[in-house]
Each structure stands twice: as structure tokens, then as C-alpha cells.
Scaffold this active site. Structure first.
Site, PDB file in Angstrom:
ATOM      1  N   SER A 208       0.834  -1.194   0.000  1.00  0.00           N
ATOM      2  CA  SER A 208       0.000   0.000   0.000  1.00  0.00           C
ATOM      3  C   SER A 208       0.879   1.259   0.000  1.00  0.00           C
ATOM      4  O   SER A 208       1.699   1.438  -0.888  1.00  0.00           O
ATOM      5  CB  SER A 208      -0.955  -0.030   1.196  1.00  0.00           C
ATOM      6  OG  SER A 208      -1.979   0.912   1.077  1.00  0.00           O
TER       7      SER A 208
ATOM      8  N   HIS B  77      -7.609  -5.655  -0.504  1.00  0.00           N
ATOM      9  CA  HIS B  77      -6.379  -4.867  -0.378  1.00  0.00           C
ATOM     10  C   HIS B  77      -5.427  -5.422   0.680  1.00  0.00           C
ATOM     11  O   HIS B  77      -4.246  -5.091   0.673  1.00  0.00           O
ATOM     12  CB  HIS B  77      -6.720  -3.415  -0.038  1.00  0.00           C
ATOM     13  CG  HIS B  77      -5.533  -2.503   0.030  1.00  0.00           C
ATOM     14  ND1 HIS B  77      -4.670  -2.298  -1.031  1.00  0.00           N
ATOM     15  CD2 HIS B  77      -5.037  -1.757   1.057  1.00  0.00           C
ATOM     16  CE1 HIS B  77      -3.721  -1.454  -0.684  1.00  0.00           C
ATOM     17  NE2 HIS B  77      -3.906  -1.120   0.588  1.00  0.00           N
TER      18      HIS B  77
ATOM     19  N   ASP C 274      -8.559  -4.954  -6.287  1.00  0.00           N
ATOM     20  CA  ASP C 274      -8.058  -3.983  -5.304  1.00  0.00           C
ATOM     21  C   ASP C 274      -8.107  -2.577  -5.892  1.00  0.00           C
ATOM     22  O   ASP C 274      -7.327  -2.232  -6.777  1.00  0.00           O
ATOM     23  CB  ASP C 274      -6.630  -4.343  -4.899  1.00  0.00           C
ATOM     24  CG  ASP C 274      -6.065  -3.430  -3.830  1.00  0.00           C
ATOM     25  OD1 ASP C 274      -6.798  -2.532  -3.358  1.00  0.00           O
ATOM     26  OD2 ASP C 274      -4.892  -3.621  -3.461  1.00  0.00           O
TER      27      ASP C 274
END
Length: 410
Positions: A273, A398, A330
Site C-alpha cells: 500500500s 487490499h 483492489d
């Protein structure tokens, strides 16, 4: 010309028969994480993926001992040829290496103090000497040599000092540098590897930086090479008491190269991320500011877009190898901004009309500094192919554990 929000052709995944045993390792150890508060700043990290039909029985071997010997082929697995012939189908040795680096990122998450009521909020909960043991990663053969912090560069109002800690914390522990010290692991890898590992977004001010999606020049002498403002701010900002992440990384890189520069050496920068974005910036910083740098490779999980075409061009010229691991479901990998491509044109009769329309749209978006470019080589996954994931909501798609699960089953 095509305006796209996603990326390119996916690989054709299959679920391997031994996935159950290996995945139990990831989810069994996840259940022993520290309890985290449910404040709005944590969003993605309170998730525990619900899996069904998983057999019980822990994996006792560490990821290092499961991995194949790379030896003289280590540069190939580090992306020397952009992983040509290794991604579709996914090579088993490369799979093991991706999972191994994913565990370094998982260790960063497990070490972070998420509790806003804690006096050590936003710091590392474990000493460097025992971090891998306490996070149950197992024997890695690496020694952590440096803790890393990132600082929010947003101008804060004066009243912020009276705000709760979870709202006002400006600098927070973001990851670490670890150097391979075990001679057997060095022999297996074919070189001494240095890992820089970053966790994803965890504090409110990091979320604020994430939302600063307009592009800005990555440096005063690098006009045309632009990156997301918030990511660059987290990488370069500092306070009177905390140096920038950039300065910490540069100092440690210099120290490591001075100590081990006369032997085969690699830098593998990994993150999830926000950590994936910072990993890309770190790689760019190393390869564009240091001559004759050792091989630099990025292994990123669920990363957002970072910069524009100029930024991508500089990465390619510098020889930086980037493997972006992307889950098609995602949404974080589809932001920020827009990506324009010149393929998939309409029929010849209407091509000039379509080109005119999209040219106008592209100019408008470019004027707003919102045109991004995907970087590196992509390994595309999909949550849809896994029968073991009971949830496919935004957070699950995610989550780092989902990525490790999908890589293992590809």
C-alpha cells in the site's frame, strides 16, 4: 487512445493442491497479533480474512528454508530481464522469494503499535534484535540494522498540540533496514541481500498525505519527473527532532555499501500500500543519486500509482527493477489519477474524432497534474479465483494477507 483506471493483461492463475497447508501458516500466526483499537484511522488493518476449509497444522519451517537455491541465477530473480518467462506461469522459486519478502512487510505491520491509547503509539513495539522472533516470522538470516520513520509534511494548525495523540502524531515508525548475515542464506541467495521494508498507512496524518494526489516535481533538478505530493512529503519531510525518511535511508545505504561493497550485494525494497509507494520512491532515490549502485529491486504489494511518465522513464534509465503485485479487485492499485495509453484505437473512420476527444480530455487532466503512469513489471492476481476467501470486500481485496494467499495459489 485509451483512458484506463486499471492495468494490463492478467496471468492465468490456478490453485495449487498444497495451498491449504501453506496458507495455514499465514493465518494461524495472524491470530496472535496484538489487539488494535477500532479508530477510523486504522481502516484497512483491523481486518482478519475469513477463510474456510483450511486444514489445521502449523508450518514449522521458515520461509528461508523452504526457498530454492538461487545461486548464479539471483540477478534473474531480482529482475535483470524484467522477470521474462517467470511470471506466467509463476516460477516456483520466484513465488518463494515473493512470499519471503511479503513476510518482511508483515513483520513491519505486526511490530507497529496501532493503539492510540498507548504511550508508545506509532512506534515499533519490539527491539531490533528480537523483532523477527516476536512477530513470529521465524529465522530469516537477516539482522535489522536501522529503524525508519516517516514524517507528515502538512502544515498543522496551532491547536493540534491539544488534540489526541492519534490525530497529532507527525512522525511514526514506518519500517526497517535488514542485512542478510547468515552465511548459508547468503550462499543460497548468491549474494548478500539488504531488505528495506515498509508497512502501509496507519496514522491519520498519513491518510491526509495519501489524499494529496496532485503531481509535483520529484526534485529541483529533475523537471518533468513528477510524483504524488503526499508520498514525496512523507519521504522527504523532517522535524527538529526527527530526520526525514530519505536522510535515514541514504545514511544507512552509505554505511552498508561501505561495509559490504566489495562483495555481491543487492537492495530489495518491499512494501504494501503506502509502503509500496515509498519503496518505489526509495529505489528511485538510490539509483538516481548514487553512481554504480548495487542492483536495486522493488517488490511491491497492492501499491497505488506513484508518478508520471517522466518518473517512469527515469526509473527505467536508472536500471531500477520493479515487480508490482496487483489484485484486480483492489481499488487502491487503480488510484490516484488517470492513465492514458495510445493503444486500442477506434476504427479508422472515427479514429480522428476519438483522438480529438481524448486529446482534449488528456490535456485537461494533465493541466490538473493528475496523469499518472504505471511503473515496472506487473504480476496480476485476482481474488475471484480463490475458493478460500469468504469475503471480497474492498478491505479484504487490499489486505496483505490476501496478496500472500493469492501469490501462493497462483
Amino acid at each position: 487512445m485509451k483512458l484506463v483506471f486499471g492495468a494490463v493483461r492478467p496471468c492465468t492463475p490456478t490453485i495449487s493442491k498444497n495451498i491449504v497447508a501453506t496458507m495455514h501458516y499465514y493465518y494461524a500466526i495472524a491470530g496472535n497479533n496484538n489487539k488494535r483499537s477500532s479508530s477510523g484511522c486504522e481502516l484497512m488493518r483491523n481486518l482478519e480474512i475469513s477463510c474456510s476449509s483450511l486444514k489445521h497444522g502449523a508450518l514449522k519451517r521458515s520461509l528461508a528454508t523452504q526457498s530454492a537455491k538461487l545461486g548464479k541465477r539471483w540477478m534473474e530473480f531480482q529482475g535483470l530481464n524484467n522477470w521474462e518467462g517467470l511470471l506466467d506461469p509463476l516460477d516456483d522459486s520466484l513465488r518463494s522469494e515473493i512470499l519471503r519478502y511479503g513476510q518482511f512487510v508483515e513483520a513491519a505491520y505486526r511490530s507497529f503499535d496501532f493503539d492510540p491509547e498507548s504511550p508508545t503509539y506509532a512506534t515499533c513495539r519490539h527491539p531490533r534484535s528480537s523483532l523477527f522472533t516476536r512477530t513470529r516470522v521465524g529465522e530469516t538470516g537477516y539482522k535489522i540494522t536501522k529503524n525508519l520513520k516517516a514524517t507528515c509534511g502538512v502544515q498543522l494548525p496551532r491547536w493540534i498540540d491539544r488534540a489526541p495523540t492519534w490525530l497529532s502524531t507527525q512522525s511514526s515508525w514506518i519500517g526497517y533496514v535488514a542485512v542478510c548475515q547468515d552465511q548459508r542464506e547468503i550462499q543460497r541467495l548468491g549474494r548478500r541481500d539488504v531488505v528495506i521494508s515498509y508497512r502501509g498507512t496507519a496514522t491519520c496524518l498519513e491518510w491526509v498525505e495519501n489524499l494529496r494526489a496532485n503531481l509535483t516535481n520529484v526534485g529541483p533538478n529533475q523537471v518533468g519527473s513528477m510524483v504524488e505530493s503526499g508520498f514525496l512529503s512523507l519521504y522527504t519531510s523532517e522535524t527538529a527532532t526527527c530526520p526525514s525518511l530519505q536522510k535515514m535511508v541514504r545514511a544507512e545505504i552509505e554505511r552498508v555499501i561501505e561495509m559490504y561493497g566489495d562483495e555481491p550485494l543487492s537492495f530489495t525494497i518491499t512494501g504494501h500500500s503506502l509502503g509500496a509507494a515509498l519503496a518505489t520512491l526509495t529505489a528511485y532515490d538510490i539509483t538516481t543519486t548514487r553512481e554504480n549502485a548495487p542492483m536495486v529491486t522493488v517488490i511491491s504489494f497492492g501499491g497505488p500509482r506513484v508518478g508520471n511518465k517522466g518518473f517512469r522513464s527515469q526509473l527505467e534509465k536508472s536500471g531500477t527493477r520493479i515487480l508490482r503485485i496487483v489484485n484486480s479487485e483492489d481499488v487502491i492499485t487503480k488510484v490516484p489519477g488517470f492513465v492514458f495509453r495510445d493503444d486500442d484505437m477506434a476504427s479508422k473512420e472515427s479514429a480522428h474524432v476519438v483522438a480529438g476527444i481524448f486529446g482534449w480530455v488528456q490535456k485537461c487532466v494533465e493541466d490538473m497534474q493528475w496523469v499518472y503512469a504505471d511503473v515496472g513489471q506487473e504480476l496480476r492476481l485476482s481474488s475471484r479465483v480463490s475458493p478460500y476467501l469468504n469475503k471480497r470486500d474492498m478491505a479484504t481485496c487490499h489486505d496483505l494477507k490476501t496478496y500472500l494467499h493469492l501469490v501462493n495459489g497462483l
